[in-house]
Each structure stands twice: as structure tokens, then as C-alpha cells.
Design a protein around this motif. Sequence first.
Motif, PDB file in Angstrom:
ATOM      1  N   ALA A  80     -41.658  27.021  -6.238  1.00  0.00           N
ATOM      2  CA  ALA A  80     -40.596  27.983  -5.948  1.00  0.00           C
ATOM      3  C   ALA A  80     -40.806  28.653  -4.593  1.00  0.00           C
ATOM      4  O   ALA A  80     -39.866  28.795  -3.805  1.00  0.00           O
ATOM      5  CB  ALA A  80     -40.530  29.033  -7.060  1.00  0.00           C
ATOM      6  N   ILE A  81     -42.050  29.031  -4.292  1.00  0.00           N
ATOM      7  CA  ILE A  81     -42.303  29.704  -3.023  1.00  0.00           C
ATOM      8  C   ILE A  81     -42.125  28.742  -1.842  1.00  0.00           C
ATOM      9  O   ILE A  81     -41.616  29.119  -0.776  1.00  0.00           O
ATOM     10  CB  ILE A  81     -43.709  30.349  -3.000  1.00  0.00           C
ATOM     11  N   GLY A  82     -42.508  27.482  -2.030  1.00  0.00           N
ATOM     12  CA  GLY A  82     -42.301  26.485  -0.989  1.00  0.00           C
ATOM     13  C   GLY A  82     -40.830  26.214  -0.767  1.00  0.00           C
ATOM     14  O   GLY A  82     -40.366  26.086   0.379  1.00  0.00           O
ATOM     15  N   ASN A  83     -40.071  26.123  -1.860  1.00  0.00           N
ATOM     16  CA  ASN A  83     -38.629  25.918  -1.743  1.00  0.00           C
ATOM     17  C   ASN A  83     -37.972  27.079  -1.003  1.00  0.00           C
ATOM     18  O   ASN A  83     -37.073  26.887  -0.191  1.00  0.00           O
ATOM     19  CB  ASN A  83     -38.008  25.764  -3.130  1.00  0.00           C
ATOM     20  N   MET A  84     -38.438  28.295  -1.313  1.00  0.00           N
ATOM     21  CA  MET A  84     -37.904  29.477  -0.640  1.00  0.00           C
ATOM     22  C   MET A  84     -38.130  29.401   0.871  1.00  0.00           C
ATOM     23  O   MET A  84     -37.214  29.669   1.666  1.00  0.00           O
ATOM     24  CB  MET A  84     -38.561  30.735  -1.192  1.00  0.00           C
ATOM     25  N   MET A  85     -39.349  29.023   1.278  1.00  0.00           N
ATOM     26  CA  MET A  85     -39.660  28.959   2.708  1.00  0.00           C
ATOM     27  C   MET A  85     -38.821  27.900   3.412  1.00  0.00           C
ATOM     28  O   MET A  85     -38.269  28.140   4.484  1.00  0.00           O
ATOM     29  CB  MET A  85     -41.142  28.683   2.911  1.00  0.00           C
ATOM     30  N   ALA A  86     -38.722  26.722   2.806  1.00  0.00           N
ATOM     31  CA  ALA A  86     -37.938  25.651   3.418  1.00  0.00           C
ATOM     32  C   ALA A  86     -36.455  26.017   3.475  1.00  0.00           C
ATOM     33  O   ALA A  86     -35.786  25.780   4.484  1.00  0.00           O
ATOM     34  CB  ALA A  86     -38.132  24.352   2.638  1.00  0.00           C
ATOM     35  N   ASP A  87     -35.942  26.610   2.411  1.00  0.00           N
ATOM     36  CA  ASP A  87     -34.535  27.027   2.390  1.00  0.00           C
ATOM     37  C   ASP A  87     -34.269  28.104   3.437  1.00  0.00           C
ATOM     38  O   ASP A  87     -33.217  28.118   4.087  1.00  0.00           O
ATOM     39  CB  ASP A  87     -34.139  27.534   1.005  1.00  0.00           C
ATOM     40  N   LEU A  92     -31.461  29.941   8.169  1.00  0.00           N
ATOM     41  CA  LEU A  92     -31.457  30.819   9.336  1.00  0.00           C
ATOM     42  C   LEU A  92     -31.608  30.077  10.662  1.00  0.00           C
ATOM     43  O   LEU A  92     -31.195  30.591  11.702  1.00  0.00           O
ATOM     44  CB  LEU A  92     -32.557  31.867   9.199  1.00  0.00           C
ATOM     45  N   SER A  93     -32.190  28.872  10.633  1.00  0.00           N
ATOM     46  CA  SER A  93     -32.371  28.110  11.873  1.00  0.00           C
ATOM     47  C   SER A  93     -31.152  27.264  12.207  1.00  0.00           C
ATOM     48  O   SER A  93     -30.866  27.013  13.390  1.00  0.00           O
ATOM     49  CB  SER A  93     -33.596  27.196  11.767  1.00  0.00           C
ATOM     50  N   TYR A 222     -38.444  30.722  17.461  1.00  0.00           N
ATOM     51  CA  TYR A 222     -38.208  31.485  16.227  1.00  0.00           C
ATOM     52  C   TYR A 222     -39.405  31.217  15.321  1.00  0.00           C
ATOM     53  O   TYR A 222     -39.589  30.110  14.823  1.00  0.00           O
ATOM     54  CB  TYR A 222     -36.915  30.999  15.587  1.00  0.00           C
ATOM     55  N   LYS A 223     -40.244  32.214  15.114  1.00  0.00           N
ATOM     56  CA  LYS A 223     -41.433  32.027  14.291  1.00  0.00           C
ATOM     57  C   LYS A 223     -41.060  31.910  12.815  1.00  0.00           C
ATOM     58  O   LYS A 223     -40.104  32.536  12.358  1.00  0.00           O
ATOM     59  CB  LYS A 223     -42.404  33.191  14.485  1.00  0.00           C
ATOM     60  N   VAL A 224     -41.823  31.107  12.087  1.00  0.00           N
ATOM     61  CA  VAL A 224     -41.576  30.950  10.654  1.00  0.00           C
ATOM     62  C   VAL A 224     -41.689  32.299   9.952  1.00  0.00           C
ATOM     63  O   VAL A 224     -40.911  32.617   9.056  1.00  0.00           O
ATOM     64  CB  VAL A 224     -42.555  29.929  10.037  1.00  0.00           C
ATOM     65  N   ARG A 225     -42.661  33.095  10.365  1.00  0.00           N
ATOM     66  CA  ARG A 225     -42.811  34.422   9.773  1.00  0.00           C
ATOM     67  C   ARG A 225     -41.581  35.293  10.030  1.00  0.00           C
ATOM     68  O   ARG A 225     -41.127  36.026   9.152  1.00  0.00           O
ATOM     69  CB  ARG A 225     -44.058  35.109  10.326  1.00  0.00           C
ATOM     70  N   SER A 226     -41.023  35.215  11.227  1.00  0.00           N
ATOM     71  CA  SER A 226     -39.814  35.979  11.538  1.00  0.00           C
ATOM     72  C   SER A 226     -38.648  35.513  10.683  1.00  0.00           C
ATOM     73  O   SER A 226     -37.799  36.323  10.279  1.00  0.00           O
ATOM     74  CB  SER A 226     -39.472  35.836  13.026  1.00  0.00           C
ATOM     75  N   VAL A 227     -38.604  34.212  10.398  1.00  0.00           N
ATOM     76  CA  VAL A 227     -37.577  33.690   9.497  1.00  0.00           C
ATOM     77  C   VAL A 227     -37.706  34.344   8.126  1.00  0.00           C
ATOM     78  O   VAL A 227     -36.708  34.785   7.534  1.00  0.00           O
ATOM     79  CB  VAL A 227     -37.693  32.153   9.365  1.00  0.00           C
TER      80      VAL A 227
END
Length: 249
Positions: A80-87, A92-93, A222-227
Motif C-alpha cells: 500500500a505504501i509503495g502504491n501510494m508513492m508511485a501514484d 503530480l509529475s 522535483y524531488k520525490v520527497r517534495s512530491v
Amino acid sequence: MHKKFFLLSALFALIACKQSQVTLKAIEGTQLAITDSLAQDQEVLDYIAPYQKHISEEMSAVLAYAPQSHSKTEGPYNTAIGNMMADAVYELSNPIFKKRTGNAIDGVLLNHGGIRSTLNAGEVTMRTAYDIMPFENSIIVVELTADKVRDMFTYLKSGKAHPIANMQLVLTEDDSIVKATVNGKPVEDGQTYFIATNDYLRQGGDGMVFFADPVSETVLDYKVRSVLIDYFKEKDTIAPVRDNRFIKE
């Protein structure tokens, strides 16, 4: 006379310099342990106190709420957490990439090891984003040939739950590929695909060598953390789920 004296003086000086050359024989050093026994400099502490207070307040600001905790170890193939990050990266990108290039992102691939903390139940803050993604990795969109995308799916057969978005991979019990789609369609010869990833993976990190020599690449700054921070700000409730985007039947 004066001229001769000057020339002789200069000659003696050069000879003296040549004879006095120093040769390095050894380097010595002492290790100074940084412990609680070292005295604190109150002047320095007073100087940084306002900045420390501001940073602490900013990091603790509540951005959203998570009903449940989620870890990258909660299941194979997708989490779930991986899906959230990829989504989040996809959502946003994609508008940024479209505005810059006129093209759309076809899929997202991140790495399982890049998730460094759990998403804890309760208040989601800016510190949450820093805990989950402490690295300075930025998003890069690479244009891959159909063969490179097939290599990507073959790599994913290893079974590690690398986060993906807008793609699906279904495996049999013996790891044969039953279904592999990008944008809901099978990979087509002669087509190229825009895959969003991070700069570490673009350089072959985690063995993702299929990202080498892309047809093109676009650095989004655009940093992943900023996303993640922006994603948390946009969502009132963070409730990701495991789904069938990457499964074994």
C-alpha cells in the motif's frame, strides 16, 4: 659594482633555497571524540534556537490523516505504501511533464529500498515525508523503447515489491508473465514509453540497467520527497491499498 653585488646575492639566495627544500616524512593526527562531555557553546545555541524552533514547527505541521499504518513489508509484489508513492509521482509529475514536453507519462517505477519508514496511523506531517523519503532523489522521465520496457518487466519478475503505477504485471507460480501492460495496453513494437523514475535508478541503481541509454530523458527538478509533501497536502485522508497492479496468480 652594485650590479655585481645584486647578482651574487640573488645567486646565493637561490642556492640557499635549493638546499633548504623540505621533504614530508610523516603526518600525525589525533582523533577527537564528539561526546556529551564536550562543553556546549551557549552563544551558538542561542543563535540557532530561533531557526531550530521554526524548523521544528514546520516539520510538525499536520498535512493529512492516516487511518491505518502501512509498511513496505506488509506483502509481496505490491504494498500500500509503495502504491501510494508511485501514484503520487504519477499524479503530480504528469501535469509538469505534459506542460514541458506535450507528452504524458506512461508509467512509474520506483524502488522498494527507497521506502525508508512506515506510514504511521494518525497525523501525517512534513516529518512523515522526510522519514519515508530522506534522500534527495529527484524525478526523471526516461523514454524507453518497447524492448527496454520488456526488460523492465523481466527485471520485476524477481518478485520484490518495487512500486509501480499505471502499469500491471501478472505472473504465474513459475514466474512466467501472464500479463504486462502500460497504460492498460500490451507493449507494442516500434513504440516508445515515458517512464518516470528517480535519478538513482536512472543511473542503474538496484541493477535497473534497462534505464541506460534512453531515447530521451527529462529532468523535472522535483524531488520525490517534495512530491510526497504536496500529495499529503492535497489529500485529506491518506488511505492507500494493495491491489492487483503487480501480483502472482
